[in-house]
Every structure is written in structure tokens, then in C-alpha cells.
Scaffold this motif. Sequence first.
Motif, PDB file in Angstrom:
ATOM      1  N   THR A 190      -2.674  -3.046   0.433  1.00 35.62           N
ATOM      2  CA  THR A 190      -1.306  -2.932  -0.066  1.00 35.62           C
ATOM      3  C   THR A 190      -1.115  -1.555  -0.678  1.00 35.62           C
ATOM      4  O   THR A 190      -1.720  -1.234  -1.696  1.00 35.62           O
ATOM      5  N   PRO A 191      -0.288  -0.707  -0.074  1.00 38.55           N
ATOM      6  CA  PRO A 191      -0.168   0.682  -0.533  1.00 38.55           C
ATOM      7  C   PRO A 191       0.691   0.819  -1.788  1.00 38.55           C
ATOM      8  O   PRO A 191       1.759   1.401  -1.780  1.00 38.55           O
ATOM      9  N   ASP A 192       0.211   0.247  -2.894  1.00 40.20           N
ATOM     10  CA  ASP A 192       0.915   0.408  -4.159  1.00 40.20           C
ATOM     11  C   ASP A 192      -0.088   0.750  -5.249  1.00 40.20           C
ATOM     12  O   ASP A 192      -1.291   0.877  -5.001  1.00 40.20           O
ATOM     13  N   LEU A 193       0.373   0.901  -6.448  1.00 33.55           N
ATOM     14  CA  LEU A 193      -0.488   1.326  -7.542  1.00 33.55           C
ATOM     15  C   LEU A 193      -1.594   0.326  -7.807  1.00 33.55           C
ATOM     16  O   LEU A 193      -2.741   0.695  -8.061  1.00 33.55           O
ATOM     17  N   LEU A 194      -1.282  -0.976  -7.749  1.00 30.54           N
ATOM     18  CA  LEU A 194      -2.290  -1.990  -8.030  1.00 30.54           C
ATOM     19  C   LEU A 194      -3.443  -1.912  -7.045  1.00 30.54           C
ATOM     20  O   LEU A 194      -4.605  -2.014  -7.399  1.00 30.54           O
ATOM     21  N   GLY A 195      -3.102  -1.691  -5.772  1.00 30.80           N
ATOM     22  CA  GLY A 195      -4.146  -1.678  -4.766  1.00 30.80           C
ATOM     23  C   GLY A 195      -5.120  -0.533  -4.893  1.00 30.80           C
ATOM     24  O   GLY A 195      -6.281  -0.660  -4.540  1.00 30.80           O
ATOM     25  N   HIS A 198      -7.878   2.939  -9.939  1.00 31.35           N
ATOM     26  CA  HIS A 198      -9.270   2.802 -10.366  1.00 31.35           C
ATOM     27  C   HIS A 198      -9.364   1.939 -11.617  1.00 31.35           C
ATOM     28  O   HIS A 198     -10.306   1.165 -11.772  1.00 31.35           O
ATOM     29  N   LEU A 199      -8.403   2.072 -12.515  1.00 37.54           N
ATOM     30  CA  LEU A 199      -8.417   1.276 -13.730  1.00 37.54           C
ATOM     31  C   LEU A 199      -8.313  -0.211 -13.404  1.00 37.54           C
ATOM     32  O   LEU A 199      -9.058  -1.035 -13.943  1.00 37.54           O
ATOM     33  N   GLN A 200      -7.404  -0.563 -12.489  1.00 39.52           N
ATOM     34  CA  GLN A 200      -7.247  -1.963 -12.110  1.00 39.52           C
ATOM     35  C   GLN A 200      -8.522  -2.506 -11.474  1.00 39.52           C
ATOM     36  O   GLN A 200      -8.925  -3.652 -11.730  1.00 39.52           O
ATOM     37  N   GLN A 201      -9.166  -1.693 -10.651  1.00 42.70           N
ATOM     38  CA  GLN A 201     -10.387  -2.146  -9.991  1.00 42.70           C
ATOM     39  C   GLN A 201     -11.521  -2.327 -10.999  1.00 42.70           C
ATOM     40  O   GLN A 201     -12.316  -3.272 -10.900  1.00 42.70           O
ATOM     41  N   ARG A 202     -11.620  -1.434 -11.974  1.00 44.12           N
ATOM     42  CA  ARG A 202     -12.656  -1.581 -12.997  1.00 44.12           C
ATOM     43  C   ARG A 202     -12.426  -2.832 -13.834  1.00 44.12           C
ATOM     44  O   ARG A 202     -13.372  -3.540 -14.188  1.00 44.12           O
ATOM     45  N   LEU A 203     -11.162  -3.095 -14.147  1.00 44.50           N
ATOM     46  CA  LEU A 203     -10.841  -4.305 -14.913  1.00 44.50           C
ATOM     47  C   LEU A 203     -11.180  -5.564 -14.107  1.00 44.50           C
ATOM     48  O   LEU A 203     -11.681  -6.553 -14.657  1.00 44.50           O
ATOM     49  N   ALA A 204     -10.902  -5.518 -12.799  1.00 45.27           N
ATOM     50  CA  ALA A 204     -11.234  -6.663 -11.940  1.00 45.27           C
ATOM     51  C   ALA A 204     -12.740  -6.894 -11.919  1.00 45.27           C
ATOM     52  O   ALA A 204     -13.211  -8.044 -11.973  1.00 45.27           O
ATOM     53  N   ALA A 223     -22.057  -1.983 -14.163  1.00 47.60           N
ATOM     54  CA  ALA A 223     -20.903  -2.430 -13.354  1.00 47.60           C
ATOM     55  C   ALA A 223     -20.182  -1.175 -12.874  1.00 47.60           C
ATOM     56  O   ALA A 223     -19.669  -0.397 -13.689  1.00 47.60           O
ATOM     57  N   ARG A 224     -20.154  -0.978 -11.571  1.00 47.83           N
ATOM     58  CA  ARG A 224     -19.599   0.250 -11.009  1.00 47.83           C
ATOM     59  C   ARG A 224     -18.581  -0.090  -9.922  1.00 47.83           C
ATOM     60  O   ARG A 224     -18.855  -0.892  -9.027  1.00 47.83           O
ATOM     61  N   ALA A 225     -17.430   0.560 -10.012  1.00 50.91           N
ATOM     62  CA  ALA A 225     -16.362   0.374  -9.018  1.00 50.91           C
ATOM     63  C   ALA A 225     -15.912   1.741  -8.535  1.00 50.91           C
ATOM     64  O   ALA A 225     -15.597   2.626  -9.334  1.00 50.91           O
ATOM     65  N   ARG A 226     -15.900   1.904  -7.220  1.00 52.34           N
ATOM     66  CA  ARG A 226     -15.396   3.127  -6.605  1.00 52.34           C
ATOM     67  C   ARG A 226     -14.387   2.747  -5.536  1.00 52.34           C
ATOM     68  O   ARG A 226     -14.663   1.895  -4.686  1.00 52.34           O
ATOM     69  N   VAL A 227     -13.226   3.400  -5.588  1.00 53.33           N
ATOM     70  CA  VAL A 227     -12.156   3.122  -4.623  1.00 53.33           C
ATOM     71  C   VAL A 227     -11.712   4.441  -4.010  1.00 53.33           C
ATOM     72  O   VAL A 227     -11.564   5.448  -4.696  1.00 53.33           O
ATOM     73  N   SER A 228     -11.500   4.413  -2.700  1.00 51.76           N
ATOM     74  CA  SER A 228     -11.001   5.586  -1.997  1.00 51.76           C
ATOM     75  C   SER A 228      -9.891   5.151  -1.051  1.00 51.76           C
ATOM     76  O   SER A 228      -9.995   4.110  -0.406  1.00 51.76           O
ATOM     77  N   GLY A 229      -8.818   5.916  -0.984  1.00 54.08           N
ATOM     78  CA  GLY A 229      -7.718   5.529  -0.102  1.00 54.08           C
ATOM     79  C   GLY A 229      -6.800   6.677   0.220  1.00 54.08           C
ATOM     80  O   GLY A 229      -6.594   7.572  -0.604  1.00 54.08           O
ATOM     81  N   GLN A 230      -6.255   6.644   1.458  1.00 54.34           N
ATOM     82  CA  GLN A 230      -5.294   7.642   1.899  1.00 54.34           C
ATOM     83  C   GLN A 230      -4.219   6.961   2.712  1.00 54.34           C
ATOM     84  O   GLN A 230      -4.494   6.019   3.417  1.00 54.34           O
TER      85      GLN A 230
END
Length: 230
Positions: A190-195, A198-204, A223-230
Motif C-alpha cells: 500500500t503506497p502510503d505513509l503507514l506502509g 520505518h517508525l510504524q514498522q519498528r512499532l509493529a 529487534a531489527r526492522a529494515r524497510v525499503s521501497g520505491q
Amino acid sequence: MMSSRFKIAVATIAGLVILSASGAEARGPRPAGPVRVDLSASAHPIGAGNRYADTAHRVNTVRGVTTHAATTATASAICRGCSAEAISVQVLYLDRSPTMRLDNVAIAWTQGCASCNATAVSLQVVVVSRPGSLITANRAAALNAACNACHATSGAFQLVVSGKAQSRFSATTLRSLTSWASTQALLLRTPDLLGLSHLQQRLALKRLAHLVNADLGTRTLGARARVSGQ
């Protein structure tokens, strides 16, 4: 002529693909160490409009030996209107391991296509007891190249907790881990801020750690979260 930024991105993807290929086969532990415990999901559709999804799950136990575990998810889209989704969920119980190397990688890319999408999510959950040295790596990479209306996203999530040797997840928690990874893939698509936040993913991931620790009576080591998207 490719830009320097694009060359660096291609080189990064290529390097991570090589690493993910090393985990293409899930192997059970051998009697003596060191042992490898690898798992990989891979989704690469061919043909316009096709959708392909691959989900890999595995639970392993290793005792008293040096262990190298690699969890990977790779997804690519190179055809008009096609989409790919790869999800890996690996659970490891490591007891009295003198050395542990834990690699977790998610890679997604689109190339030469229109209205195409690729999503990769890799979740590695490790329960250690009486551990020795611990080396961890958690990486995510996503790239779009020469395409129109394309969307590549990836998320790598690594959770390491410490508990008793007999600690085992309940069936309900194991199902929750798979459901959690699927939810992250949906958010990434989902191409929005939630998707992509990085903060949302770390909280999840923090909420997932709470669930895991509540089930096992463990404590979080990493606990490590890395997100990448274009």
C-alpha cells in the motif's frame, strides 16, 4: 548511461541476490557443527498480468553447535501488469550454541515493465538459551529500473529473544507469526505513509516482541526492522 546512484543500487541488489541464493534450500541440522539452517521464499512471475506468491515457513532446533542461519525472501516483476510476493518466516531454537551468525534479507525489484509490483518480506525469529557469541545482519533492498507505474518494496524483520532451553511457541503464536508477516506484506504493497514508515514498522516489531515474550517468558536481545521501497 547509468547514473552513479543507479549503479550502486544495482550492485547492492546483485550482492544481496547472491546471498539469498545461498539460502535457497532449507537444510535440517546435522549431528555435528557447524551447521547451516537456511530458508528462502522466491517469487518471479513470467507473462503479462500474472501474479505469483511464494510463502516459506520453517521451524528448526539446533543444540550445542556453531550455527549459521540465513532467512531470505526475493521477489521480482519484469512483465506488464504482473506482481510478485515472497514471504519467509523462520523460527529457530538455538541452545548452547557457541557461535551464532544470523542473516535476514528481503529483496524486491521491478524492471522493464509497466504497472508491475514486487513485495518481499522476511521474518526471522530466534530463541536462544545459554548463548555464546552472536553476530546478526538484517537487510532490505528494493529497486525500480526502466519501468512505468512500478512499485518495489521489501521488509526485513529480525527478532532475537533469550529464554529457557525447553521454551517452545504455542501453535497459536506460530500462526500469529505467519499472519504478522502477511500483514506487513500487505502494508508494504500500500503506497502510503503507514506502509513505508520505518517508525510504524519498528512499532509493529515491538508489538510482536511483546507477543513472543508473553508466550515464552523470554526477554528481547535484539529487534531489527529494515524497510525499503520505491
